[in-house]
Scaffold this motif. Structure first.
Motif, PDB file in Angstrom:
ATOM      1  N   GLU A 223      49.231  84.748  30.794  1.00  0.00           N
ATOM      2  CA  GLU A 223      47.772  85.181  31.286  1.00  0.00           C
ATOM      3  C   GLU A 223      47.829  85.559  32.798  1.00  0.00           C
ATOM      4  N   SER A 224      47.010  86.057  33.090  1.00  0.00           N
ATOM      5  CA  SER A 224      46.852  86.551  34.464  1.00  0.00           C
ATOM      6  C   SER A 224      46.406  85.558  35.297  1.00  0.00           C
ATOM      7  N   PHE A 225      46.773  85.621  36.742  1.00  0.00           N
ATOM      8  CA  PHE A 225      46.227  84.294  37.610  1.00  0.00           C
ATOM      9  C   PHE A 225      44.961  84.148  37.529  1.00  0.00           C
ATOM     10  N   SER A 226      44.098  85.228  37.522  1.00  0.00           N
ATOM     11  CA  SER A 226      42.486  85.097  37.659  1.00  0.00           C
ATOM     12  C   SER A 226      42.149  84.277  36.579  1.00  0.00           C
ATOM     13  N   ASP A 227      42.366  84.911  35.189  1.00  0.00           N
ATOM     14  CA  ASP A 227      42.048  84.241  34.022  1.00  0.00           C
ATOM     15  C   ASP A 227      42.539  82.989  33.711  1.00  0.00           C
ATOM     16  N   TYR A 228      43.649  82.661  34.301  1.00  0.00           N
ATOM     17  CA  TYR A 228      44.258  81.306  34.038  1.00  0.00           C
ATOM     18  C   TYR A 228      43.654  80.098  35.065  1.00  0.00           C
ATOM     19  N   MET A 229      43.315  80.669  36.165  1.00  0.00           N
ATOM     20  CA  MET A 229      42.682  79.802  37.022  1.00  0.00           C
ATOM     21  C   MET A 229      41.136  79.445  36.583  1.00  0.00           C
ATOM     22  N   ASN A 230      40.443  80.640  35.949  1.00  0.00           N
ATOM     23  CA  ASN A 230      39.132  80.267  35.549  1.00  0.00           C
ATOM     24  C   ASN A 230      39.100  79.246  34.421  1.00  0.00           C
ATOM     25  N   SER A 231      40.147  79.214  33.746  1.00  0.00           N
ATOM     26  CA  SER A 231      40.445  78.473  32.542  1.00  0.00           C
ATOM     27  C   SER A 231      40.641  76.814  32.938  1.00  0.00           C
ATOM     28  N   LEU A 232      40.974  76.871  34.189  1.00  0.00           N
ATOM     29  CA  LEU A 232      41.379  75.262  34.533  1.00  0.00           C
ATOM     30  C   LEU A 232      39.823  74.556  35.024  1.00  0.00           C
ATOM     31  N   LYS A 233      38.960  75.302  35.200  1.00  0.00           N
ATOM     32  CA  LYS A 233      37.569  74.797  35.638  1.00  0.00           C
ATOM     33  C   LYS A 233      37.994  73.933  36.946  1.00  0.00           C
ATOM     34  N   ILE A 234      38.379  74.654  38.033  1.00  0.00           N
ATOM     35  CA  ILE A 234      38.844  73.945  39.234  1.00  0.00           C
ATOM     36  C   ILE A 234      37.383  73.670  40.168  1.00  0.00           C
ATOM     37  N   VAL A 235      37.566  72.339  40.726  1.00  0.00           N
ATOM     38  CA  VAL A 235      36.364  71.996  41.349  1.00  0.00           C
ATOM     39  C   VAL A 235      36.684  71.465  42.877  1.00  0.00           C
ATOM     40  N   PRO A 236      36.395  72.394  43.733  1.00  0.00           N
ATOM     41  CA  PRO A 236      36.805  72.148  45.166  1.00  0.00           C
ATOM     42  C   PRO A 236      36.034  70.859  45.662  1.00  0.00           C
ATOM     43  N   VAL A 237      36.669  69.920  46.292  1.00  0.00           N
ATOM     44  CA  VAL A 237      35.723  68.519  46.382  1.00  0.00           C
ATOM     45  C   VAL A 237      36.233  68.143  48.118  1.00  0.00           C
ATOM     46  N   SER A 238      35.059  68.018  48.863  1.00  0.00           N
ATOM     47  CA  SER A 238      34.978  67.534  50.200  1.00  0.00           C
ATOM     48  C   SER A 238      34.830  65.963  50.335  1.00  0.00           C
ATOM     49  N   ILE A 239      35.787  65.297  50.752  1.00  0.00           N
ATOM     50  CA  ILE A 239      35.690  63.840  51.069  1.00  0.00           C
ATOM     51  C   ILE A 239      35.425  63.647  52.507  1.00  0.00           C
ATOM     52  N   SER A 240      34.371  62.947  53.053  1.00  0.00           N
ATOM     53  CA  SER A 240      34.243  62.998  54.527  1.00  0.00           C
ATOM     54  C   SER A 240      34.259  61.518  54.745  1.00  0.00           C
ATOM     55  N   TYR A 241      34.946  60.854  55.830  1.00  0.00           N
ATOM     56  CA  TYR A 241      35.048  59.514  56.304  1.00  0.00           C
ATOM     57  C   TYR A 241      34.339  59.579  57.727  1.00  0.00           C
ATOM     58  N   GLU A 242      33.396  58.908  57.844  1.00  0.00           N
ATOM     59  CA  GLU A 242      32.581  58.698  59.418  1.00  0.00           C
ATOM     60  C   GLU A 242      33.684  58.163  60.374  1.00  0.00           C
ATOM     61  N   ASN A 243      34.570  57.151  59.768  1.00  0.00           N
ATOM     62  CA  ASN A 243      35.676  56.712  60.540  1.00  0.00           C
ATOM     63  C   ASN A 243      36.888  56.478  59.770  1.00  0.00           C
ATOM     64  N   ASP A 244      38.154  56.871  60.441  1.00  0.00           N
ATOM     65  CA  ASP A 244      39.435  56.886  59.733  1.00  0.00           C
ATOM     66  C   ASP A 244      40.066  55.783  60.253  1.00  0.00           C
ATOM     67  N   PRO A 245      40.512  54.579  59.407  1.00  0.00           N
ATOM     68  CA  PRO A 245      40.905  53.453  60.091  1.00  0.00           C
ATOM     69  C   PRO A 245      42.494  53.778  60.389  1.00  0.00           C
ATOM     70  N   LEU A 246      43.069  54.980  60.253  1.00  0.00           N
ATOM     71  CA  LEU A 246      44.366  55.237  60.385  1.00  0.00           C
ATOM     72  C   LEU A 246      44.376  56.315  61.680  1.00  0.00           C
ATOM     73  N   ASP A 247      43.280  56.619  62.083  1.00  0.00           N
ATOM     74  CA  ASP A 247      43.361  57.666  63.148  1.00  0.00           C
ATOM     75  C   ASP A 247      44.421  57.640  64.273  1.00  0.00           C
ATOM     76  N   VAL A 248      44.369  56.232  64.887  1.00  0.00           N
ATOM     77  CA  VAL A 248      45.191  56.029  66.086  1.00  0.00           C
ATOM     78  C   VAL A 248      46.779  56.118  65.496  1.00  0.00           C
ATOM     79  N   GLN A 249      46.845  55.861  64.477  1.00  0.00           N
ATOM     80  CA  GLN A 249      48.413  56.082  63.952  1.00  0.00           C
ATOM     81  C   GLN A 249      48.722  57.544  63.811  1.00  0.00           C
ATOM     82  N   LYS A 250      47.702  58.247  63.162  1.00  0.00           N
ATOM     83  CA  LYS A 250      47.828  59.546  62.937  1.00  0.00           C
ATOM     84  C   LYS A 250      48.099  60.210  64.223  1.00  0.00           C
ATOM     85  N   ALA A 251      47.417  59.942  65.060  1.00  0.00           N
ATOM     86  CA  ALA A 251      47.585  60.780  66.592  1.00  0.00           C
ATOM     87  C   ALA A 251      49.129  60.365  67.152  1.00  0.00           C
ATOM     88  N   LYS A 252      49.371  59.370  66.809  1.00  0.00           N
ATOM     89  CA  LYS A 252      50.834  58.867  67.386  1.00  0.00           C
ATOM     90  C   LYS A 252      51.958  59.503  66.809  1.00  0.00           C
TER      91      LYS A 252
END
Length: 367
Positions: A223-252
């Motif tokens: 199956e072509s890339f386009s047809d196969y991707m359409n068959s997967l029913k892909i849903v892009p999801v955005s998850i937003s946190y106002e505060n990241d409890p690990l922000d300091v650790q990630k910066a380090k």
């Protein structure tokens, strides 16, 4: 050989495997020790020796009624309800009304927290009477057997990142791609991160290699890339946190990589990150379910770009994001500025730009 046998190494547990998996967990000394360490961090080894049999007895008693995957999900939902009340200022969501409750989807989301990203999305689905997802998790997080048991009990399937030899990698990718398609065809939704590892710098961009992995099974089916991707029913999801409890650790960590060329994780660092992400306060959280991919281009790079546009434009920006980006906003109060300064004060001058970028980059990417 049955289809189920083909995926046995990577798939979640089925109902008939749940009781034995729970018993293996209760019998696992490392699992019991980890719980006791969490509950009594300064306790002596003698106290552990005394408490371990009591904990096992209590666990056997409380978990004896859990005999199916649905039972596990109900218990996780109950725990998540308490966690949401205790560690957030509420969860909002948009876009869910456009999805069919009877349809299986391939949810591809930005990735900020190891455990909470799929858990909170599942919490929203569950509370809207939609089926929860099977969760993709890297085998780098499953170094302990008890971790594997816990994840496979909770509808997680394994992404074998540790495979290094070309033949091993191809085999692992083929099996993973086939399992994702098999899950969708049997009406089981999937959650997978848009790229390997968390976006510690706040840049949420899809790795085209993930999309190419999806298509491995498509190529097998001619199956072509386009047809196969359409068959997967892909849903892009955005998850937003106002505060990241690990922000300091990630910066380090990012500063260490920038200055030393690499960052060496401690033996239990991933587990510690999971725990901090769960129990740390996250303030407000927003989850946006994007439009289903129905007209995919023929290129993985182009599809990744289209998905990123949805994910970044639908990311919920909070006052601290604008403050970190030095953007004009009426929502930036003295309290928000003070909160950002308190975070930066925990870091060296070299580390501070990485924390600021974590909150500022979503503003730039949304534009």
């Amino acid at each position: 050989m049955t289809t189920q046998d083909i995926y046995q190494e990577i798939r979640p547990y089925s109902d008939d495997e749940v009781p034995a998996a729970i018993e293996r967990l209760i019998s696992d000394d490392e699992f019991i020790t980890a719980i006791l360490h969490y509950k009594f961090p300064s306790a002596s080894k003698f106290l552990f020796w005394f408490l371990a049999p009591l904990l096992r007895y209590k666990l056997r008693s409380s978990l004896s009624k859990i005999t199916t995957v649905e039972d596990v999900q109900l218990n996780v939902a109950s725990y998540l309800n308490k966690t949401v009340k205790k560690t957030t200022n509420g969860i909002t969501y948009t876009g869910l009304d456009k999805l069919d409750p009877n349809q299986a989807y391939l949810f591809v989301s930005n990735h900020r927290d190891i455990a909470m990203d799929p858990a909170l999305m599942n919490w929203v689905l569950y509370n809207n009477k939609m089926q929860t997802v099977r969760i993709a998790i890297g085998d780098n997080l499953l170094k302990k057997s008890c971790s594997t048991e816990l994840m496979k009990l909770n509808k997680s399937f394994i992404v074998k990142r540790s495979a290094k030899a070309p033949r091993q990698m191809l085999k692992a990718l083929g099996l993973l791609s086939s399992y994702i398609k098999h899950s969708l065809e049997t009406n089981n939704s999937i959650w997978i991160a848009q790229k390997e590892g968390r976006a510690k710098d706040g840049n949420d961009f899809t790795d085209p290699a993930i999309l190419k992995m999806f298509h491995v099974e498509g190529r097998k089916r001619k199956e072509s890339f386009s047809d196969y991707m359409n068959s997967l029913k892909i849903v892009p999801v955005s998850i937003s946190y106002e505060n990241d409890p690990l922000d300091v650790q990630k910066a380090k960590e990012l500063n260490a990589v920038a200055t030393l060329g690499s960052y060496e994780k401690g033996e239990f660092e991933d587990i510690d990150s999971i725990i901090k992400g769960i129990i740390g306060h996250k303030k407000r959280i927003h989850i946006h379910f994007g439009d289903v991919v129905t007209s995919a281009p023929e290129s993985a790079d182009e599809l990744a770009e289209a998905m990123d546009k949805q994910i970044n434009q639908n990311y919920r920006l909070f006052p601290i994001n604008y403050a970190a980006a030095n953007s004009e906003s009426d929502d930036i109060t003295a309290e928000v500025k003070r909160e950002l300064e308190e975070k930066l004060a925990q870091l060296s001058l070299e580390e501070q730009p990485f924390l600021r970028a974590l909150y500022a980059n979503p503003v730039k990417n949304a534009q």
